[in-house]
Design a protein around this motif. Structure first.
Motif, PDB file in Angstrom:
ATOM      1  N   GLN A 239      36.662  26.344  17.474  1.00  0.00           N
ATOM      2  CA  GLN A 239      36.448  27.708  17.993  1.00  0.00           C
ATOM      3  C   GLN A 239      36.437  27.722  19.518  1.00  0.00           C
ATOM      4  OE1 GLN A 239      32.836  29.207  16.253  1.00  0.00           O
ATOM      5  NE2 GLN A 239      33.784  29.562  14.254  1.00  0.00           N
ATOM      6  N   GLN A 240      35.879  26.667  20.088  1.00  0.00           N
ATOM      7  CA  GLN A 240      35.842  26.611  21.549  1.00  0.00           C
ATOM      8  C   GLN A 240      37.262  26.606  22.121  1.00  0.00           C
ATOM      9  OE1 GLN A 240      32.980  24.064  23.260  1.00  0.00           O
ATOM     10  NE2 GLN A 240      33.985  23.968  25.238  1.00  0.00           N
ATOM     11  N   ALA A 243      38.704  30.067  21.789  1.00  0.00           N
ATOM     12  CA  ALA A 243      38.148  30.989  22.786  1.00  0.00           C
ATOM     13  C   ALA A 243      38.774  30.744  24.163  1.00  0.00           C
ATOM     14  CB  ALA A 243      36.631  30.828  22.848  1.00  0.00           C
ATOM     15  N   GLY A 247      40.973  33.432  26.194  1.00  0.00           N
ATOM     16  CA  GLY A 247      40.627  33.795  27.564  1.00  0.00           C
ATOM     17  C   GLY A 247      41.817  33.661  28.495  1.00  0.00           C
ATOM     18  N   ALA A 250      44.284  36.384  27.810  1.00  0.00           N
ATOM     19  CA  ALA A 250      43.845  37.684  28.340  1.00  0.00           C
ATOM     20  C   ALA A 250      44.017  37.743  29.854  1.00  0.00           C
ATOM     21  CB  ALA A 250      42.382  37.938  27.962  1.00  0.00           C
ATOM     22  N   ILE A 251      43.644  36.653  30.521  1.00  0.00           N
ATOM     23  CA  ILE A 251      43.785  36.592  31.984  1.00  0.00           C
ATOM     24  C   ILE A 251      45.260  36.692  32.369  1.00  0.00           C
ATOM     25  CG2 ILE A 251      43.737  34.931  33.893  1.00  0.00           C
ATOM     26  CD1 ILE A 251      41.053  35.837  33.766  1.00  0.00           C
ATOM     27  N   SER A 254      46.553  40.286  31.718  1.00  0.00           N
ATOM     28  CA  SER A 254      46.049  41.289  32.656  1.00  0.00           C
ATOM     29  C   SER A 254      46.562  41.013  34.079  1.00  0.00           C
ATOM     30  CB  SER A 254      44.521  41.392  32.573  1.00  0.00           C
ATOM     31  OG  SER A 254      43.895  41.041  33.753  1.00  0.00           O
ATOM     32  N   ASN A 258      48.729  43.782  36.217  1.00  0.00           N
ATOM     33  CA  ASN A 258      48.366  44.195  37.570  1.00  0.00           C
ATOM     34  C   ASN A 258      49.441  43.836  38.594  1.00  0.00           C
ATOM     35  OD1 ASN A 258      45.430  45.363  37.945  1.00  0.00           O
ATOM     36  ND2 ASN A 258      45.379  43.960  36.216  1.00  0.00           N
ATOM     37  N   ARG A 278      47.457  31.568  39.318  1.00  0.00           N
ATOM     38  CA  ARG A 278      46.564  31.611  38.156  1.00  0.00           C
ATOM     39  C   ARG A 278      47.281  31.155  36.885  1.00  0.00           C
ATOM     40  NH1 ARG A 278      43.952  30.755  34.776  1.00  0.00           N
ATOM     41  NH2 ARG A 278      41.925  31.546  34.077  1.00  0.00           N
ATOM     42  N   LEU A 345      40.267  41.613  50.358  1.00  0.00           N
ATOM     43  CA  LEU A 345      40.738  41.783  48.979  1.00  0.00           C
ATOM     44  C   LEU A 345      40.677  43.239  48.538  1.00  0.00           C
ATOM     45  CD1 LEU A 345      39.206  38.789  46.986  1.00  0.00           C
ATOM     46  CD2 LEU A 345      41.603  39.219  47.500  1.00  0.00           C
TER      47      LEU A 345
ATOM     48  N   GLN B 287      41.848  33.247  41.292  1.00  0.00           N
ATOM     49  CA  GLN B 287      40.977  33.332  40.125  1.00  0.00           C
ATOM     50  C   GLN B 287      40.088  34.577  40.196  1.00  0.00           C
ATOM     51  OE1 GLN B 287      40.627  32.290  37.188  1.00  0.00           O
ATOM     52  NE2 GLN B 287      39.027  30.780  36.928  1.00  0.00           N
ATOM     53  N   LEU B 288      39.546  34.823  41.382  1.00  0.00           N
ATOM     54  CA  LEU B 288      38.705  36.000  41.591  1.00  0.00           C
ATOM     55  C   LEU B 288      39.502  37.276  41.315  1.00  0.00           C
ATOM     56  CD1 LEU B 288      36.270  37.589  42.691  1.00  0.00           C
ATOM     57  CD2 LEU B 288      37.046  37.058  45.006  1.00  0.00           C
ATOM     58  N   LEU B 291      40.147  37.693  37.548  1.00  0.00           N
ATOM     59  CA  LEU B 291      38.947  38.051  36.790  1.00  0.00           C
ATOM     60  C   LEU B 291      38.518  39.488  37.052  1.00  0.00           C
ATOM     61  CD1 LEU B 291      36.901  34.785  37.167  1.00  0.00           C
ATOM     62  CD2 LEU B 291      37.369  35.936  35.004  1.00  0.00           C
ATOM     63  N   LEU B 294      40.587  41.787  34.985  1.00  0.00           N
ATOM     64  CA  LEU B 294      40.167  41.797  33.587  1.00  0.00           C
ATOM     65  C   LEU B 294      38.898  42.635  33.430  1.00  0.00           C
ATOM     66  CD1 LEU B 294      41.119  40.408  30.950  1.00  0.00           C
ATOM     67  CD2 LEU B 294      39.438  38.627  31.383  1.00  0.00           C
ATOM     68  N   LEU B 314      34.879  37.574  26.886  1.00  0.00           N
ATOM     69  CA  LEU B 314      35.781  36.703  27.659  1.00  0.00           C
ATOM     70  C   LEU B 314      35.468  36.776  29.149  1.00  0.00           C
ATOM     71  CD1 LEU B 314      39.233  37.299  25.938  1.00  0.00           C
ATOM     72  CD2 LEU B 314      37.869  35.205  25.963  1.00  0.00           C
ATOM     73  N   ILE B 318      34.487  33.321  31.073  1.00  0.00           N
ATOM     74  CA  ILE B 318      35.353  32.772  32.134  1.00  0.00           C
ATOM     75  C   ILE B 318      34.749  33.066  33.509  1.00  0.00           C
ATOM     76  CG2 ILE B 318      37.714  32.587  33.010  1.00  0.00           C
ATOM     77  CD1 ILE B 318      38.696  33.920  30.526  1.00  0.00           C
ATOM     78  N   LYS B 321      31.926  30.720  34.555  1.00  0.00           N
ATOM     79  CA  LYS B 321      32.451  29.392  34.905  1.00  0.00           C
ATOM     80  C   LYS B 321      33.008  29.410  36.322  1.00  0.00           C
ATOM     81  CE  LYS B 321      34.434  26.754  31.096  1.00  0.00           C
ATOM     82  NZ  LYS B 321      35.719  26.490  30.462  1.00  0.00           N
ATOM     83  N   TYR B 371      31.863  31.914  22.913  1.00  0.00           N
ATOM     84  CA  TYR B 371      33.058  31.293  22.339  1.00  0.00           C
ATOM     85  C   TYR B 371      33.148  31.606  20.847  1.00  0.00           C
ATOM     86  CZ  TYR B 371      33.689  28.394  26.550  1.00  0.00           C
ATOM     87  OH  TYR B 371      33.891  27.945  27.826  1.00  0.00           O
TER      88      TYR B 371
END
Lengths: 355, 381
Positions: A239-240, A243, A247, A250-251, A254, A258, A278, A345, B287-288, B291, B294, B314, B318, B321, B371
């Motif tokens: 499962q880890q 997950a 993740g 999804a990142i 998205s 963007n 990324r 940013l 990374q910032l 995230l 998201l 999620l 993430i 971390k 998770y």
């Protein structure tokens, strides 16, 4: 955003599902031309997306195009779709004639020489699909600068080569070849930057698609595979991995979303770079965890997982890599005067929509 | 799941700037010092009152309860700016983030009228009573019980790991109002508002590893809670609590707890003209950026009432971390000697980040629990 986008994507995904299976990709990796895939896209005018109708295209915009590349990545579609459509998109932006057939391109990081008699000479390496396509958009330098040129590959000597994923990455040599068309002015700095950006944006979309597929295959496998009397997704350590994969997926998606929004608004320089950096990380995490979930079967040729992980390992080194974009970002951070990172940013989001 | 891309309006940018200016001024006036993890470990009632006076607590709530009826994206921006400035917002944090929305959704009119204006003024703080000595990640196994008496309930039991209970006036407490039916632990749980100054309540601090107050044990011995302090439906406490979780898990506080350190790191590297190190730092910036996209995407879907439990989990797994990685990468790029009392800002932020970072992946649902939620979600989907 093009209103037709969702419909086009749905139709094209159906085409890919119908015409691209593991065997099709295997055959293409062995050098066979996937005519049925090419033909169905050609018949449906998908090869002309994002070229304006006045220039002989099918209309649509860069958003449509990049979303289609994501599907190309998701199905490991083994034809020069990205190369042909992006070449034409670039040619149109240079106000040069688009190709009616298949065409590939090569960034000016390796460029040809324009001889005094206007003929072109030189060698390009790692050219995608050169042996299969009719034309190439390349760049040739003379004393006046670097010029975009469209050439027939009939004029070239081609030595086949491949990347880790078995995709053709050929060596192409021109020797005093006549070009089909040359831009009248040298490539400007803006044009060069746009070219780098759009090429990386395309790679990002491809990688994002492959990441999604590796994630989906892992979920499916974890549901089907049983050990110790239960499906392996019931084990917490598996499962880890699921997950982590979810993740990263999804990142990735998205980020791409963007990045595309930024491209449409003309504030893409940083966004394309951030996405590329990324996705480099995501491709590493995804290939590791996806293979771990699949265990031994995933490293066999029989299974399709490697068609996606090998593509990720190839694509992340092609075009302008995360290493390149890290340098660009570092340089921007160093030379841009700003209050602090945070205001930098958040200020760069300042493309306003109506209230 | 496809999340929408980030767009802010002109008005939202102006609001961001307004908040930023206010915080700059207050920082310059010495009302606070920028700290990492300030949203949970920076409790300062005086500062909370200042924020309340600005009308920035309960930003999204109806005006009749002291709110400003602004969008949740405005609130997102406000929160980001508090975190980026490392401002001490911990005192009112829980009441603003969780209690207000809970009462607006499930509370009675009397509860709303009584609590919300005080919360919005920055003078009334809440704690959350979930974990118990024998009930941590397995939250539904709570045993603190409430027994019906005339006009209310008598509560006996104990809560633990309650952040900032020592500053809070009330606690939204998950208690068992019906005994365990032997079938489903989630049944029979209710949410009660308990006055932390009521007779029978004992609060004893559990100091954080820094020696500073943070968590508490809260004991209830025959504490009387009037009927009017039951939130929502009796027996529906589990579901009501779950509804808060997506907000709790996907917000900017799961990404930006150590942002002040990253900002300082970039400053330092720019000063040093250190391009090589900036290239490594570029990964943190990317990374910032990813995230935030998201998290803001989830915020937009939440605003439209969409289901985002999985992406919210999620963001937290993430994002936290990432928060933890900032001090670890910082120390590879610059020389630092972390110390809470250090004069060098970077050394101080380093110390705060390191000392608080183990908590990031524990509080609000451990990464392991998240998770599990994500994996079950994707397998079912």
């Amino acid at each position: 955003m093009s209103e037709m986008k969702e419909m086009i994507l749905e139709v094209v995904e159906k085409m890919f599902k119908k015409t691209v299976d593991k065997e099709t990709v295997d055959l293409a990796e062995n050098g066979h031309w996937a005519e049925s895939v090419w033909q169905i896209l050609k018949d449906n005018e998908i090869l002309n997306v994002a070229v304006s109708e006045s220039a002989g295209g099918a209309g649509g915009d860069i958003d449509d195009l990049l979303s289609l590349y994501q599907l190309v990545g998701k199905y490991a579609v083994p034809i020069p779709f990205t190369e042909t459509t992006l070449s034409n998109y670039i040619l149109e932006s240079y106000q040069l004639a688009i190709s009616n057939d298949s065409i590939t391109y090569c960034l000016p990081q390796t460029s040809l020489v324009m001889n005094d008699d206007q003929t072109i000479s030189g060698t390009l390496i790692n050219v995608p699909w050169a042996r299969h396509v009719k034309e190439i958009l390349a760049f040739a330098h003379s004393s006046e600068g670097v010029f975009p040129v469209r050439l027939s590959l009939k004029e070239a000597t081609i030595h086949p080569n491949t990347n880790l994923a078995g995709e053709s990455r050929d060596t192409v040599t021109f020797n005093q070849s006549k070009s089909l068309q040359v831009q009248s002015t040298p490539l400007s700095d803006d044009q060069l930057q746009d070219l780098n950006t759009i090429d990386t944006a395309a790679k990002n979309a491809l990688m994002c698609g492959a990441i999604e597929k590796a994630f989906l295959l892992s979920v499916q496998f974890a549901k089907e595979r049983e050990q110790f009397g239960r499906p392996i997704h019931r084990f917490q350590l598996v499962q880890q991995h699921l997950a982590l994969l979810a993740g990263e997926q999804a990142i990735a998606s998205s980020s791409l979303e963007n990045m595309i929004a930024a491209l449409l608004e003309g504030r893409e320089q940083n966004e394309v770079a951030y996405t590329r950096i990324r996705l480099d990380e995501a491709s590493r995490i995804v290939s590791t965890s996806a293979h771990q979930v699949h265990a031994a079967i995933g490293v066999t040729h029989e299974h399709s997982l490697h068609q996606y992980t090998r593509r990720l390992w190839s694509w992340r080194e092609e075009g302008l890599t995360a290493n390149h974009w890290k340098k660009v970002v570092a340089n921007t951070l160093l030379t841009t005067p700003f209050d602090d990172l945070w205001s930098y940013l958040t200020d760069s989001e300042k493309i306003f929509t109506t209230n | 799941m496809k999340l929408p891309a980030v767009h802010f309006t002109q008005r939202q940018h102006e609001f961001r700037f307004e908040v930023r200016q206010f915080l700059k001024e207050k920082c310059a006036e010495g009302k606070f010092h920028t700290k990492c993890d300030s949203w949970l470990s920076g409790s300062n009632p005086d500062f909370s009152k200042l924020v309340g006076e600005k009308g920035w607590i309960g930003l999204t709530w109806p005006k009749k309860y002291g709110g400003a009826e602004r969008s949740s994206l405005d609130r997102y921006i406000l929160t980001e700016e508090f975190l980026a400035a490392g401002a001490p917002v911990a005192a009112h944090w829980i009441a603003d983030r969780q209690t207000g929305p809970l009462l607006l959704r499930f509370g009675t009119e009397e509860q709303r009228q009584f609590f919300l204006p005080k919360i919005a003024a920055g003078t009334c703080y809440f704690a959350i009573g979930l974990s118990e000595p024998n009930s941590g990640s397995d939250l539904a196994s709570v045993t603190t019980k409430a027994e019906k008496v005339e006009g209310g309930w008598i509560v006996n039991g104990a809560k633990t790991w309650t952040s900032n209970a020592h500053d809070a006036h009330y606690m939204i407490t998950l208690v068992r109002t019906d005994p365990f039916d032997g079938v489903k632990k989630h049944n029979g749980l209710s949410q009660l508002i308990i006055d932390l100054h009521a007779e029978g309540v004992t609060i004893s601090p559990i100091n954080y590893m820094t020696g500073q107050p943070h968590f508490n044990d809260v004991y209830f011995e025959n504490v009387f809670v009037p009927d009017e302090m039951v939130v929502g439906e009796l027996g529906n406490g589990w579901k009501q609590g779950l509804a808060e979780l997506a907000f709790e898990r996907s917000g900017p506080e799961r990404i930006l707890s150590t942002l002040p350190l990253l900002v300082e790191l970039i400053e330092e590297l720019k000063k040093q003209n250190n391009v090589i190190a900036l290239e490594e730092a570029a990964k943190l910036v990317a990374q910032l950026w990813s995230l935030r996209n998201l998290s803001i995407g989830v915020a937009r879907v939440l605003e439209e009432g969409g289901e985002v439990a999985i992406p919210a989990a999620l963001v937290k797994s993430i994002g936290t971390k990432f928060e933890q990685s900032i001090p670890e990468i910082t120390r590879l790029l610059v020389d630092t000697y972390p110390r809470l009392e250090a004069k060098q800002k970077l050394d101080r932020l380093m110390a705060e980040s390191l000392l608080h970072s183990p908590g990031f992946t524990i509080r609000g649902g451990t990464s392991e629990i998240l998770y599990g939620i994500v994996a079950k979600g994707v397998v079912a989907g």
